[in-house]
Design an enzyme around this catalytic site. Structure first.
Site, PDB file in Angstrom:
ATOM      1  N   HIS B 264       0.909  -1.100   0.022  1.00 35.86           N
ATOM      2  CA  HIS B 264      -0.016   0.044   0.181  1.00 35.86           C
ATOM      3  C   HIS B 264       0.994   1.266   0.161  1.00 35.86           C
ATOM      4  CE1 HIS B 264      -3.744   2.271   1.236  1.00 35.86           C
ATOM      5  NE2 HIS B 264      -2.733   2.968   1.844  1.00 35.86           N
ATOM      6  N   GLU B 265       1.813   1.290   0.794  1.00 41.09           N
ATOM      7  CA  GLU B 265       2.726   2.545   0.897  1.00 41.09           C
ATOM      8  C   GLU B 265       3.687   2.471  -0.375  1.00 41.09           C
ATOM      9  OE1 GLU B 265       1.834   4.563   3.180  1.00 41.09           O
ATOM     10  OE2 GLU B 265       0.553   3.330   4.650  1.00 41.09           O
ATOM     11  N   HIS B 268       1.726   4.503  -2.934  1.00 42.53           N
ATOM     12  CA  HIS B 268       1.804   6.236  -2.555  1.00 42.53           C
ATOM     13  C   HIS B 268       3.216   6.628  -2.810  1.00 42.53           C
ATOM     14  CE1 HIS B 268      -1.942   6.984  -0.255  1.00 42.53           C
ATOM     15  NE2 HIS B 268      -1.522   5.884   0.716  1.00 42.53           N
ATOM     16  N   GLU B 294      -4.997   8.017  -2.623  1.00 46.56           N
ATOM     17  CA  GLU B 294      -5.213   6.725  -2.176  1.00 46.56           C
ATOM     18  C   GLU B 294      -5.478   5.798  -3.433  1.00 46.56           C
ATOM     19  OE1 GLU B 294      -5.338   5.580   0.795  1.00 46.56           O
ATOM     20  OE2 GLU B 294      -4.850   7.631   1.769  1.00 46.56           O
TER      21      GLU B 294
END
Lengths: 495, 495
Positions: B264-265, B268, B294
């Site tokens: 997930h990170e 980003h 997001e």
């Protein structure tokens, strides 16, 4: 609402500067210890922007009036000392035209960047091309700084790091050291040649070295709620007094140097961690000088760290990490940590040879700043002095000679601080030993509190309240007296 | 020397702001990932000083004139978009009186600080005392922001994170989701009840989890020369575009969540690492919005990361670290990563239940901002909606209910970004799959380039060049269309 006094307006400005420098200090630590390579340009731009901002604040045209007004106000003794430090900072920032500051920053950055590869390539002629400009600008800076307080170019440079000292004083001290140091080195080497010293055999895992380092830092009173230990190419003590960041580097084939490096940086760190808490945002709350800072790291490394009592204390910790090797006994550690072996590299030098490296640099940088020699004369002088002070031939070996240090890409006048610090440390411990006769027994028993108390009361918590000389006189009853240094070296190395 | 255009003067100012924000971002990362506790006060003071400085720069009285003048100048398309973003930032900073900004900062800090212990103590009445003031000030802020562009209080708050969106749009979308989500969850749970899923048994050492995380980040194209992975209590993506710092946290009894958190990170991070390089110092070079941000993390986590192909690709890496456990097969990982289990905590929610947590928060915070309810009404509404959307009883359990998130101590209007982002991600992949029919086979074979190319071309390198809506239309041919999201969930969970 009452009008703010000039002093309180100044205090507010310097608190702002302190907060901005906090960000610069953390970003600087990050750059050395954490930052990946591609972050470099953006970081440099951010730091430069911060530099411009802070320079703008300290050269604000309101300051001269505020400083003069504040001098007429009714101030406590600490506030008055603070005001003196404010004026010093103001003077240093304001006597330099920004074109010079900028030119110097650029020339230094260019010189340092090229030096990184030129050193490896032993490329003195290449270095010289950038170095000439660095020298020219540093002389100009020293001339302008010196005009303000009647100092020679070199003395003005030294004054940045050790306010109040003159090269005449340093020369007197170093001349005295030169009169006995070469003989002492020769004598000690003669004695040591008869004593074989088993060298501990690695590999020593980074993990175990780190665990050992942390344990020794705890023993030395480092406050881990207010600081960290990390890794960087060149070990340093950075961060802010409220959050001190020290670094080390590890080699798997040798833990001895890295461990003592941690002890050294912990000395710097405890000074920062124990500066006067109520004054941290003000100039008077800062460390007194670079010489006094080095006197703390060297109190830890040379006076405490290499003492027999301390090595007895940490030998079991070392053996717990690396096994019950007889090379790791306190007796053998004492031999390892006092081994004298003249070498080319300053940062690898032992305690006894170290001042020779410093005296050589002092003599060369002073001549260079005062215009007695030119940049191209450095290698010949270097060769001559290395031969004379340490009996080593450095001809043609620039890499391990005059190209070895980063300092001269940017600054002149710092080197004496190392040896002045070592002398102060010897003077503190002479004083401490006379008031605590069983000091070494207490250290061996794990009670380091007398050391912490003495340094804390006399040095750490005083910040910049007094001049270096007054700090020393109040702490030890006398001005800097290199006799303690000689006595310490003779006691340790001729015993 | 020609006179600088108004635009170039603005560009210079915004570059300065970018450089200052660099220092704030690194200090912020350090605070979460590195800083020891006693550094906190000095860090807070330094960050506040930086905030005051930056607020002063963006509210400089010269700006309105410069902005108007620049609008008359001949500008490239990118420069014009940049100017629009400058005006947006200027408007947001300037429509708020500094007394309000200060009051809000203080009230939020007080509320958040107390929340840290009140949450653990399940102390809603205690929280409410501070929360009322936070709500009051946020309403006032929203009112002032909304006056500038004719938005309701809540829409003005949302606009900070997702410029251009309205709560009417969000409500339309969320109402549609509510019409099918509870049934879908029930149906999937019914199906899954028949399929047992072996849970991998730990302990999973932090060292191995970290090695695995780094390997997966490499696979996902994270540039380690321009970023790092570290540990913090709450995982986040911080730092600066030139040097992106992501964090995770490890639990020795479970690697599954932490690993997907890293994926997930990394989503980003790749957005930040691939923003338009020539515009990084300018507002137009930044990420478009929180929803779009997001959408990148969720493209990585939900679309790519939990896809069958990707799990086939990483299963051998997982087994290399943790052994050939059948619970670590690609098939079982797919079951683990699509397990649906309604729970009380948003951050632990699975992909299918997550939007229910968001819709609930959106409905409550909108009512709160628009004055339809008061602070003390929150728990009852929370209980009612948790029962209705997820069939869970939260009465009296504030800790795992309305006290679970940090957001409301400081901000309202952020929550929709999570689900809007998930919807955008589904829309991207629908588009990408139609142009690359064998996408999953390529992913399983380790070729993730089609994903990176699509996101890079359509999103990452566009920065804030276009509005969110135009960005979506240019990328996918249509405005946000939640049908893709529903289709994605049904395809994955009812297959």
């Amino acid at each position: 609402m009452t009008t703010a006094t000039a002093y309180s307006q100044l205090a507010q400005l310097f608190a702002r500067l302190h907060r901005f420098s906090h960000l610069g200090a953390i970003a600087g630590w990050d750059q050395a210890a954490m930052m990946p390579p591609k972050g470099n340009d953006a970081r440099a731009a951010a730091q430069a922007e911060l530099g411009v901002l802070m320079h703008g604040l300290i050269t604000d045209s309101k300051l001269p009036t505020l400083l003069s007004q504040a001098e007429q106000e009714d101030l406590s003794e600490m506030a008055r000392a603070n005001l003196g430090e404010m004026r010093r900072e103001w003077r240093m920032a304001n006597c330099l035209p920004s074109a010079l500051v900028e030119a110097k920053t650029l020339a230094s950055a260019r010189c340092e960047h090229a030096w990184r590869s030129q050193r490896a390539a032993n490329d003195w002629p290449g270095f010289l091309q950038n170095f000439r400009e660095v020298v020219r600008l540093a002389r100009e800076e020293g001339r302008l700084l010196g005009e303000q307080n009647g100092l020679s170019v070199y003395d003005a440079q030294m004054d940045k790091y050790e306010p109040g000292i003159t090269s005449a004083q340093v020369e007197r001290i170093f001349t005295e050291v030169k009169s006995w140091l070469p003989d002492l080195i020769a004598q000690v080497r003669d004695q040591q040649a008869k004593v074989p010293v088993p060298v501990p055999q690695g590999p020593f895992s980074v993990e175990k070295q780190r665990a050992l380092g942390l344990e020794v830092m705890r023993l030395l009173g480092f406050d881990f709620d207010a600081g960290r230990l990390d890794v960087s190419l060149h070990p340093f003590c950075g961060g802010v007094p409220e959050d001190v960041r020290i670094t080390t580097r590890y080699r798997e084939d040798d833990f001895v140097q890295s461990l003592m490096g941690i002890v050294h940086e912990t000395g710097h760190a405890r000074y920062e961690q124990n500066l006067p808490r109520d004054w941290l945002e003000q100039p008077v709350g800062r460390a007194r000088s670079m010489g006094i800072h080095e006197s703390q790291s060297l109190s830890f490394e040379m006076q405490l760290g290499r003492s027999r009592g301390f090595l007895q204390l940490i030998a079991p910790l070392i053996q717990r990490q690396f096994g019950p090797d007889p090379a790791l006994s306190a007796d053998n550690l004492a031999l390892l940590y006092t081994r004298v072996q003249p070498g080319l590299i300053r940062v690898d030098a032992d305690e006894l040879c170290y001042p020779a490296h410093i005296i050589l640099r002092f003599e060369i940088e002073r001549a260079l700043m005062n215009g007695d020699i030119e940049a191209e004369d450095v290698p010949a002088l270097w060769d001559e002095k290395m031969q004379s002070y340490l009996g080593l031939d450095t001809r043609g070996n620039y890499r391990d000679g005059c190209l070895q240090d980063i300092h001269w890409t940017d600054s002149f006048g710092y080197f004496p601080s190392y040896t002045l610090g070592a002398m102060c440390a010897a003077q503190y411990f002479a004083c401490l030993r006379s008031s605590t006769p069983d000091l070494d027994r207490q250290i061996a028993a794990g009670n380091l509190q007398p050391v912490f108390d003495w340094l804390g009361n006399h040095i750490w918590r005083q910040g910049s309240r007094w001049s270096t000389d007054e700090l020393l006189r109040r702490a030890t009853g006398e001005s800097l007296n290199p006799a303690h240094y000689r006595a310490h070296l003779e006691a340790r190395y001729l015993a």
